[in-house]
Design an enzyme around this catalytic site. Structure first.
Site, short mmCIF file in Angstrom:
data_model
loop_
_atom_site.label_atom_id
_atom_site.label_comp_id
_atom_site.label_asym_id
_atom_site.label_seq_id
_atom_site.Cartn_x
_atom_site.Cartn_y
_atom_site.Cartn_z
N SER A 1 -28.78 41.45 20.24
CA SER A 1 -27.40 41.80 19.83
C SER A 1 -26.67 42.53 20.95
O SER A 1 -25.50 42.27 21.21
CB SER A 1 -27.41 42.69 18.58
N PHE B 1 -16.95 45.12 20.80
CA PHE B 1 -15.95 44.13 20.38
C PHE B 1 -15.52 44.53 18.97
O PHE B 1 -16.32 44.44 18.03
CB PHE B 1 -16.62 42.76 20.37
N THR C 1 -13.85 43.54 13.14
CA THR C 1 -14.03 43.73 11.69
C THR C 1 -13.38 45.02 11.20
O THR C 1 -13.48 46.06 11.84
CB THR C 1 -15.54 43.76 11.37
N TRP D 1 -18.28 48.67 11.36
CA TRP D 1 -19.45 47.86 11.69
C TRP D 1 -19.40 47.34 13.13
O TRP D 1 -19.60 46.14 13.35
CB TRP D 1 -19.58 46.66 10.72
N GLN E 1 -55.62 25.77 1.22
CA GLN E 1 -54.51 24.80 1.19
C GLN E 1 -53.15 25.49 1.10
O GLN E 1 -52.19 25.08 1.76
CB GLN E 1 -54.68 23.85 0.01
N MET F 1 -47.51 36.65 3.50
CA MET F 1 -48.87 36.18 3.83
C MET F 1 -49.71 37.29 4.47
O MET F 1 -50.93 37.14 4.60
CB MET F 1 -48.80 34.95 4.75
N GLU G 1 -21.06 37.96 12.59
CA GLU G 1 -20.56 36.77 13.32
C GLU G 1 -20.34 35.61 12.36
O GLU G 1 -20.60 34.45 12.69
CB GLU G 1 -21.55 36.36 14.41
N THR H 1 -20.57 35.13 7.91
CA THR H 1 -21.69 35.09 6.93
C THR H 1 -22.12 33.63 6.73
O THR H 1 -21.41 32.69 7.10
CB THR H 1 -21.26 35.66 5.57
N PHE I 1 -11.51 28.30 2.07
CA PHE I 1 -11.88 29.71 2.20
C PHE I 1 -11.32 30.53 1.05
O PHE I 1 -10.24 30.25 0.56
CB PHE I 1 -11.35 30.25 3.54
C1 LIG Z 1 -25.19 45.74 11.91
C2 LIG Z 1 -23.86 45.04 12.01
C3 LIG Z 1 -23.25 44.92 13.25
C4 LIG Z 1 -21.97 44.33 13.36
N1 LIG Z 1 -21.34 44.27 14.58
C5 LIG Z 1 -20.03 43.86 14.66
C6 LIG Z 1 -19.30 43.95 15.89
O1 LIG Z 1 -19.85 44.31 16.95
N2 LIG Z 1 -17.97 43.63 15.89
C7 LIG Z 1 -17.33 43.23 14.75
O2 LIG Z 1 -16.12 42.98 14.82
N3 LIG Z 1 -18.00 43.12 13.56
C8 LIG Z 1 -19.33 43.43 13.49
N4 LIG Z 1 -20.02 43.35 12.29
C9 LIG Z 1 -19.27 42.98 11.08
C10 LIG Z 1 -19.62 41.60 10.54
O3 LIG Z 1 -19.11 40.60 11.38
C11 LIG Z 1 -19.07 41.53 9.09
O4 LIG Z 1 -19.89 42.37 8.31
C12 LIG Z 1 -19.07 40.12 8.54
O5 LIG Z 1 -18.07 39.34 9.15
C13 LIG Z 1 -18.85 40.09 7.02
O6 LIG Z 1 -17.77 40.88 6.65
P1 LIG Z 1 -17.93 41.94 5.46
O7 LIG Z 1 -19.17 42.73 5.69
O8 LIG Z 1 -16.65 42.67 5.33
O9 LIG Z 1 -18.20 41.05 4.15
P2 LIG Z 1 -17.05 40.35 3.25
O10 LIG Z 1 -16.12 39.60 4.12
O11 LIG Z 1 -16.50 41.36 2.33
O12 LIG Z 1 -17.94 39.29 2.42
C14 LIG Z 1 -18.68 39.68 1.25
C15 LIG Z 1 -19.34 38.43 0.65
O13 LIG Z 1 -18.33 37.50 0.25
C16 LIG Z 1 -18.61 36.21 0.79
N5 LIG Z 1 -17.35 35.49 1.02
C17 LIG Z 1 -16.33 35.85 1.84
N6 LIG Z 1 -15.32 34.98 1.74
C18 LIG Z 1 -15.69 34.02 0.83
C19 LIG Z 1 -15.08 32.86 0.28
N7 LIG Z 1 -13.87 32.46 0.67
N8 LIG Z 1 -15.77 32.15 -0.63
C20 LIG Z 1 -17.01 32.53 -1.01
N9 LIG Z 1 -17.64 33.63 -0.55
C21 LIG Z 1 -16.98 34.37 0.37
C22 LIG Z 1 -19.36 36.49 2.09
O14 LIG Z 1 -20.12 35.37 2.48
C23 LIG Z 1 -20.24 37.66 1.65
O15 LIG Z 1 -21.38 37.19 0.98
C24 LIG Z 1 -21.32 43.85 12.18
C25 LIG Z 1 -21.99 43.93 10.93
C26 LIG Z 1 -23.24 44.51 10.85
C27 LIG Z 1 -23.91 44.59 9.51
#
Ligand SMILES: Cc1cc2nc3c(=O)[nH]c(=O)nc-3n(C[C@H](O)[C@H](O)[C@H](O)COP(=O)(O)OP(=O)(O)OC[C@H]3O[C@@H](n4cnc5c(N)ncnc54)[C@H](O)[C@@H]3O)c2cc1C
Length: 387
Positions: free
Chosen positions: A95, A133, A136, A166, A283, A341, A367, A369, A387
């Site tokens: 990362s 970067f 979020t 994040w 198995q 396992m 990057e 979900t 979306f």
């Molecule tokens: C350890 C870590 C490091 C990170 N580093 C960076 C970084 O360096 N820079 C940066 O900018 N970001 C970073 N992120 C942020 C990361 O990119 C976001 O967490 C990610 O894009 C998801 O956004 P969210 O957590 O707000 O979830 P949300 O967007 O709130 O999503 C919640 C849930 O809803 C689902 N969902 C969303 N939209 C839809 C839809 N239209 N239909 C159905 N399901 C949907 C998602 O799949 C997810 O299961 C990091 C995150 C973590 C955990």
């Protein structure tokens, strides 16, 4: 034992050039000697191993695909094998390299002025500076178009207000690539550590990617000159292009985490005797090992093919999304089954599968979900954005 290599069942390694194999072996040795011995302790202590940064730089791993500015100018296959080897050690190390290379240096290279490139890229390549970067925001990472961080013109300067959540290396970074809305749409700004009004806070108690430092960033009337704006970062598309490159690295990296898990379990089940025979002679264990190798093999072949498409300049966003989604899902399922396992021994940090499994919970989320990548592929198939 048969002559086949369970960790490279379709001999993807044989498709690499001599140079790519040398890079793989060099990075692999670095991981075995310098990452593996310390990484469980870092995970337990929630500590980013900053001591590895100069070594990653010495090996030429920061901005490896960029040409000039002290970067290695490697192809995408070479970048892929680097990511795979690093993530065999730990997702946090991959990362760090992904963020520095694809997201920070990639953004400055693609969208920056010549002055910005010359100032930042050599120092970032040497590891003397770290970047982050910041895209979020807390109210929804999957929908970056709703971003609330704003940049307003103030004479010759810009004034930034808002917050990011994040952000990998957010509290360590010397420079943050901050995406913000302006009157003319989304733009990116280089905000330096220590700028008045710019605060960071490390996010503690993560159960995943614990050897990586993740932070919240806050901007309260942060003033930067117009020369801090990336002149070609016009619109969210510019940010998404950088993410495509990082997702490519993840597709390869996930194979490394999966390999580490399968390797551990193959050894363990050969030496563990239950019911009068080694576990590997049963198995059910063979079926589960075979299923893991099936998933890994598919992931490795997709990663390799995606590298070739990228090197020919024809890889699409949907192909990158499918690779990131498929390979991280495969690695996560493999890590979970490998953990099981190992029985009780699998829940400690002495063996790597549970650490990889926990890390991959982040990798499948950041990057884009898993669901977001499914929707990108669905849009490609139907022409409809759902979306
Ligand atoms: C350890 C870590 C490091 C990170 N580093 C960076 C970084 O360096 N820079 C940066 O900018 N970001 C970073 N992120 C942020 C990361 O990119 C976001 O967490 C990610 O894009 C998801 O956004 P969210 O957590 O707000 O979830 P949300 O967007 O709130 O999503 C919640 C849930 O809803 C689902 N969902 C969303 N939209 C839809 C839809 N239209 N239909 C159905 N399901 C949907 C998602 O799949 C997810 O299961 C990091 C995150 C973590 C955990």
């Amino acid at each position: 034992m048969s002559a086949s290599n369970p960790l490279d069942f379709y001999s993807v390694g044989a498709l690499l050039s001599d140079d790519e194999r040398l890079i793989r072996d060099t990075v692999g040795r670095f991981v075995d000697r310098e990452v593996t011995p310390i990484i469980a302790e870092c995970f337990a202590a929630e500590r980013f191993p900053a001591e590895l940064v100069p070594r990653l730089a010495e090996l030429g791993l920061f901005g490896a695909t960029l040409d000039g500015y002290g970067c290695s100018g490697l192809g995408y296959t070479a970048y892929g094998v680097i990511c795979e080897e690093l993530e065999r050690g730990d997702s946090s190390v991959r990362s760090c390299v992904s963020v520095q290379s694809s997201l920070v240096m990639g953004a400055i290279f693609a969208c920056g002025s010549e002055e910005q490139r010359s100032r930042w890229l050599p120092a970032l390549a040497r590891g003397e500076k770290l970047g982050c970067f910041a895209l979020t925001e807390a109210h929804g990472g999957s929908d970056p178009g709703r971003m609330r961080t704003r940049a307003r013109r103030q004479g010759a300067d810009w004034r930034l207000n808002g917050a990011k959540h994040w952000i990998t290396n957010g509290a360590l970074a010397d420079v943050a690539v901050v995406w913000a809305t302006t009157e003319d749409g989304v733009n990116a700004f280089l905000v330096e550590k220590g700028t008045a009004g710019f605060e960071t806070r490390v996010i503690k108690n993560k159960l995943s990617l614990r050897a990586s430092s993740t932070a919240e960033l806050a901007f309260a009337d942060v003033t930067v000159p117009d020369s801090a704006r990336l002149p070609k970062a016009n619109g969210l598309k510019a940010a998404l292009r950088c993410l495509d490159d990082a997702r490519f690295g993840i597709a390869w990296g996930a194979c490394g985490a999966a390999r580490a898990c399968i390797d551990t379990v193959l050894r363990y089940t050969q030496s563990r005797e239950l019911f009068g025979r080694p576990l590997s002679h049963t198995q059910l264990i063979q079926s589960r090992l075979a299923d893991s190798v099936r998933k890994l093999s598919g992931a490795q072949l997709i990663a390799w093919r995606l590298a070739k498409l990228k090197e020919s300049g024809v890889a699409t966003t949907a192909q990158t999304s499918l690779a990131k989604w498929n390979n991280v899902r495969a690695a996560l399922d493999i890590a979970r089954d490998c953990r099981d396992m190992l029985g009780a021994a699998g829940i400690t940090l002495d063996l790597s599968p549970m650490r990889h499994m926990l890390n991959l919970e982040t990798v499948i989320t950041y990057e884009g979900t898993e669901s977001i990548h499914e929707l990108i592929v669905g849009r490609e198939l139907t022409g409809q954005s759902a979306f």
